[in-house]
Scaffold this active site. Structure first.
Site, PDB file in Angstrom:
ATOM      1  N   GLY A  83       0.834  -1.212   0.000  1.00 29.34           N
ATOM      2  CA  GLY A  83       0.000   0.000   0.000  1.00 29.34           C
ATOM      3  C   GLY A  83       0.860   1.250   0.000  1.00 29.34           C
ATOM      4  O   GLY A  83       0.657   2.172  -0.811  1.00 29.34           O
ATOM      5  N   HIS A  84       1.850   1.282   0.896  1.00 28.33           N
ATOM      6  CA  HIS A  84       2.776   2.421   0.918  1.00 28.33           C
ATOM      7  C   HIS A  84       3.515   2.537  -0.422  1.00 28.33           C
ATOM      8  O   HIS A  84       3.699   3.637  -0.948  1.00 28.33           O
ATOM      9  CB  HIS A  84       3.835   2.239   2.012  1.00 28.33           C
ATOM     10  CG  HIS A  84       3.292   2.193   3.408  1.00 28.33           C
ATOM     11  ND1 HIS A  84       3.341   1.059   4.192  1.00 28.33           N
ATOM     12  CD2 HIS A  84       2.724   3.144   4.188  1.00 28.33           C
ATOM     13  CE1 HIS A  84       2.823   1.322   5.381  1.00 28.33           C
ATOM     14  NE2 HIS A  84       2.445   2.567   5.407  1.00 28.33           N
ATOM     15  N   GLN A 107      -8.650  10.649   7.607  1.00 28.30           N
ATOM     16  CA  GLN A 107      -7.375  11.379   7.679  1.00 28.30           C
ATOM     17  C   GLN A 107      -7.164  12.201   6.411  1.00 28.30           C
ATOM     18  O   GLN A 107      -6.766  13.373   6.464  1.00 28.30           O
ATOM     19  CB  GLN A 107      -6.232  10.383   7.858  1.00 28.30           C
ATOM     20  CG  GLN A 107      -4.851  10.961   7.656  1.00 28.30           C
ATOM     21  CD  GLN A 107      -3.770   9.941   7.948  1.00 28.30           C
ATOM     22  OE1 GLN A 107      -3.496   9.664   9.097  1.00 28.30           O
ATOM     23  NE2 GLN A 107      -3.160   9.379   6.910  1.00 28.30           N
TER      24      GLN A 107
END
Ligand code: AMP
Length: 285
Positions: free
Chosen positions: A40-41, A157
């Protein structure tokens, strides 16, 4: 052969380096992370590389976004493996600061997060978004980034940071990228490594119930309360130990909807064993 990224630890050194690059006309992109990197990163890194000349990945387990009793102490710290992964993804620079240099005792200024922080995670994790907004603004100021990228995995976020950037006239462009999932649907997360095999199975309740609800939405269901009830039932039937929320919300304000008559998102948070997991799925016609 790829070379490993340069690692900078002192914040002032990072800012000076980025200032020099900027004067040379380089476009700077930043990918803020807490490390323990996964695909994902890395998807954020890959996307960012096509957006900028100098790609900076920050690795910082930010203490101010963890509440008392949360997992700050046990959060995985895997800098060597992270650097190996970033080497093969052609990252130029990694910023891995010491906690004390990011938050010296006399630094008491905090960002007051926007209204979108007041729902969902906000009341459940007091101070969390204040900690996130403050550290991200610091990282944008330190890197002088033209572009920053965040994952939709942390949907609220992302909404908080976009609003902060807008409200405070931050010059950095905020990009987002879709959730990367394991082949069985589980959203990738650094916290997945806390799960044992049995918990890992039960953790699938989150993505399964989200996909079930999206199927109902795709079949024409627009009653958001019915969809939310299904979402919650899916979590319980799927074996989570407790659910914090299961909601259908406006995709911008994150206010709960009664009818899905605008871009919406289904969001869940649940506990499996000692691990708290979040996930979400956009509901777009
Ligand atoms: P973290 O290290 O958990 O603070 O995450 C750093 C960034 O990676 C945040 O913008 C996250 O939203 C993003 N991220 C985390 N997990 C995923 C995922 N499964 N897919 C896409 N982005 C992710």
């Amino acid at each position: 052969m790829s070379t490993s990224p340069q690692v900078i630890t002192p914040p002032q050194q990072l800012q000076q380096f980025c200032l020099d690059q900027k004067h040379r006309g380089q476009k700077i992109g930043v990918v803020p992370t807490m490390g323990a990197l996964h695909a994902g990163h890395l998807s954020l890194v890959d996307r960012m590389r096509s957006e900028c000349d100098l790609c900076v990945v920050t690795i910082f387990v930010n203490p101010t976004q963890f509440g008392p009793g949360e997992d700050f102490d046990k959060y995985p710290r895997t800098l060597e493996q992270d650097l190996d992964q970033l080497t093969s993804h052609h990252v130029d620079l990694v910023f891995a600061p010491e906690t004390g240099t990011m938050f010296p005792a006399d630094a008491t200024t905090q960002v007051q997060p926007p209204r979108v922080a007041e729902t969902l995670e906000g009341p459940l994790r007091p101070g969390h978004f204040q900690g996130v907004a403050t550290v991200v603004l610091k990282l944008l100021n330190l890197t002088l980034a033209d572009v920053a990228i965040f994952g939709q995995k942390d949907f609220q976020q992302l909404a908080v940071l976009k609003q902060m950037a807008n409200d405070l006239n931050v010059a950095t462009r905020i990009l987002s990228a879709p959730i990367v999932r394991e082949s069985d649907g589980l959203a990738m997360s650094s916290r997945n490594r806390y799960l044992d095999a049995e918990e890992r199975q039960r953790a699938l309740a989150l993505s399964r119930s989200l996909f079930q609800v999206r199927q109902q939405f795709d079949e024409g269901q627009r009653d958001a309360r019915d969809l939310a009830a299904e979402l919650m039932q899916g979590l319980i039937d799927g074996g989570v130990d407790s659910a914090d929320y299961a909601v259908i919300a406006d995709a911008i304000t994150l206010e709960s909807l009664e009818t899905v008559d605008r871009p919406a998102v289904a969001l869940v948070a649940a506990h499996v064993g000692q691990t708290r997991l979040i996930d979400n799925l956009l509901l777009t016609p």
